[in-house]
Scaffold this motif. Sequence first.
Motif, PDB file in Angstrom:
ATOM      1  N   ARG A 115      52.084  38.009  38.359  1.00 16.47           N
ATOM      2  CA  ARG A 115      51.497  38.554  39.575  1.00 16.47           C
ATOM      3  C   ARG A 115      49.988  38.669  39.366  1.00 16.47           C
ATOM      4  O   ARG A 115      49.529  39.422  38.494  1.00 16.47           O
ATOM      5  N   TYR A 116      49.236  37.898  40.168  1.00 18.91           N
ATOM      6  CA  TYR A 116      47.772  37.916  40.081  1.00 18.91           C
ATOM      7  C   TYR A 116      47.226  38.971  41.044  1.00 18.91           C
ATOM      8  O   TYR A 116      47.666  39.059  42.199  1.00 18.91           O
ATOM      9  N   PHE A 117      46.261  39.765  40.566  1.00 23.29           N
ATOM     10  CA  PHE A 117      45.733  40.865  41.362  1.00 23.29           C
ATOM     11  C   PHE A 117      44.212  40.833  41.383  1.00 23.29           C
ATOM     12  O   PHE A 117      43.560  40.221  40.525  1.00 23.29           O
ATOM     13  N   GLU A 118      43.653  41.520  42.365  1.00 28.03           N
ATOM     14  CA  GLU A 118      42.208  41.723  42.424  1.00 28.03           C
ATOM     15  C   GLU A 118      41.947  42.979  43.233  1.00 28.03           C
ATOM     16  O   GLU A 118      42.800  43.446  44.002  1.00 28.03           O
ATOM     17  N   GLY A 119      40.757  43.545  43.069  1.00 24.56           N
ATOM     18  CA  GLY A 119      40.410  44.738  43.831  1.00 24.56           C
ATOM     19  C   GLY A 119      39.087  45.321  43.381  1.00 24.56           C
ATOM     20  O   GLY A 119      38.455  44.835  42.438  1.00 24.56           O
ATOM     21  N   GLU A 120      38.654  46.364  44.086  1.00 25.17           N
ATOM     22  CA  GLU A 120      37.408  47.030  43.732  1.00 25.17           C
ATOM     23  C   GLU A 120      37.652  48.527  43.617  1.00 25.17           C
ATOM     24  O   GLU A 120      38.486  49.103  44.329  1.00 25.17           O
ATOM     25  N   ILE A 121      36.892  49.126  42.705  1.00 22.61           N
ATOM     26  CA  ILE A 121      37.073  50.534  42.382  1.00 22.61           C
ATOM     27  C   ILE A 121      35.698  51.193  42.399  1.00 22.61           C
ATOM     28  O   ILE A 121      34.745  50.636  41.839  1.00 22.61           O
ATOM     29  N   PRO A 122      35.565  52.347  43.030  1.00 25.05           N
ATOM     30  CA  PRO A 122      34.272  53.029  43.017  1.00 25.05           C
ATOM     31  C   PRO A 122      33.893  53.462  41.603  1.00 25.05           C
ATOM     32  O   PRO A 122      34.754  53.849  40.812  1.00 25.05           O
TER      33      PRO A 122
END
Length: 502
Positions: A414-421
């Motif tokens: 499972r490939y994931f991506e995202g942004e975190i403060p």
Amino acid sequence: MSDYPYKISVVMAVYNTAEYLEEAIQSVIHQTIGFENVQMVLVDDGSTDGSEKICDQYGQAYPDQIQVIHQENKGRAAASNAGLPCAQGRYVNFLDSDDKLSENAFEVVYDFFVQHESQTDIVSIPMRYFGAKEGNHPLNYKYKEGTRVASLREETEVVQLHLGSAFVRHETAEKMEFDTTQVVGIDARACMKVLLDKMTVGLVAEATYYYRIRASENLSILQAGKFKPKRYGYHLERFSLYVLDLYRNAYGTIPDFVQYTVMYELQSRIRQKQIPEGVLNEEELARYKDNMCLVLKQIDDDIILAQRKLSFSQKIMAISLKYQKPVWLSYEENEAWICVGDKRVLPMSELATQINRLVCHGKKMYVSGYMNFVGLEKEEDVDICVRIREKLYSLKIVETKVSETWLGEFNTLRYFEGEIPISAAMVGEGMDVLFEVRTGQCVIARNRIRFGGELKKKRKRKKILIVDFRYFIRIDADGFMQICLRKRNLPGRLMARIKQKA
């Protein structure tokens, strides 16, 4: 010493290596032990590219040191068998005709062997690639403890399958016979027979065997072997099953080092994506798979799991093939156990999360990578999250892939991506980045991190991984990730505020 006219004999099988042959021979002539102490037996195996003439030229130039044998093409094993009866040295080597040795090789090996001859029948030196590819051979880890005689009963992960980089006692070499029916793994079978009696190997770290990777080859040796039918079921019979039976008959059990060596040699076969079309018919393919099962049934699970060149999911596939049982997950409150049949193998929390991209920009950290889910159906829903200071951030799953080899599907990625403060105040003296997986059954921590892509290359060059002028990442001994401030680059006023909040 009077019984041996030479200190070292080199039996070299030669077939169509004219471009490299002189370099190989010269590496022997210039040995620091003195060429007067060396014998070469050059066996021309029906060469047609001028190699046979080079052999004759050197034989005429050095009649006391070099003996030349010509025969019709019968293969490397037959050529080595033809040369062995001529070897008169105290120790015998099988340098390949396109490789070479460091100048000190014979001297340091001879001195070591004389001192330890009662302890071992074979001495090995490190291998290094040269030519189209450079670098150390993956089995060179066995030299990390330095020059010594290794007991294979104790050092079970010491593997010796190559005779070009090895030296054998004359009395042992006299009994050797190479299997002329094999097309791959010729040295491997012979090595394991040499090791049978003492189960030791001398390791001399101060010399080097240079193994040539040819730039002119369109296919590597491994790739070319895939097109040879005898690489498959027949090879497992002539090497893997033969060696397992050989040691069981001698000792009543199969020593761990034998299991490890056979499993090491099996790794590339398990990793192989596909068997080229037309190489095996249905009956031969079934025979190959059946033989692989027979081999795996004789190898302990912990030895399969200890292999260095298989991914964890490939190891699980091998165990599944061994028991002929499916892989499934057993769920607990905060864990999912990967199981094969009725055997628990490993908790999913032990699997690493791979980070391929991590960038800090402004007040956000961008992250992408993947997790593998052995035993999880590809249709099953999961959520991937990051926990920072007890706050949870969801990551987007952008792709699902299924890994497979010729043996079938064995893993879901499972490939994931995202942004975190992120901010300097949040990071403080150090901020743990914790990954979680949420299924319909439980919540699983996936905090062991490894880097891929460019991050992996950067990590190899530096102990810490700098991702921004303000931040760097470190991985602790357990594989957990922490983001830290690069304090020397921050204004003093900001650092004072950070310390006050901490």
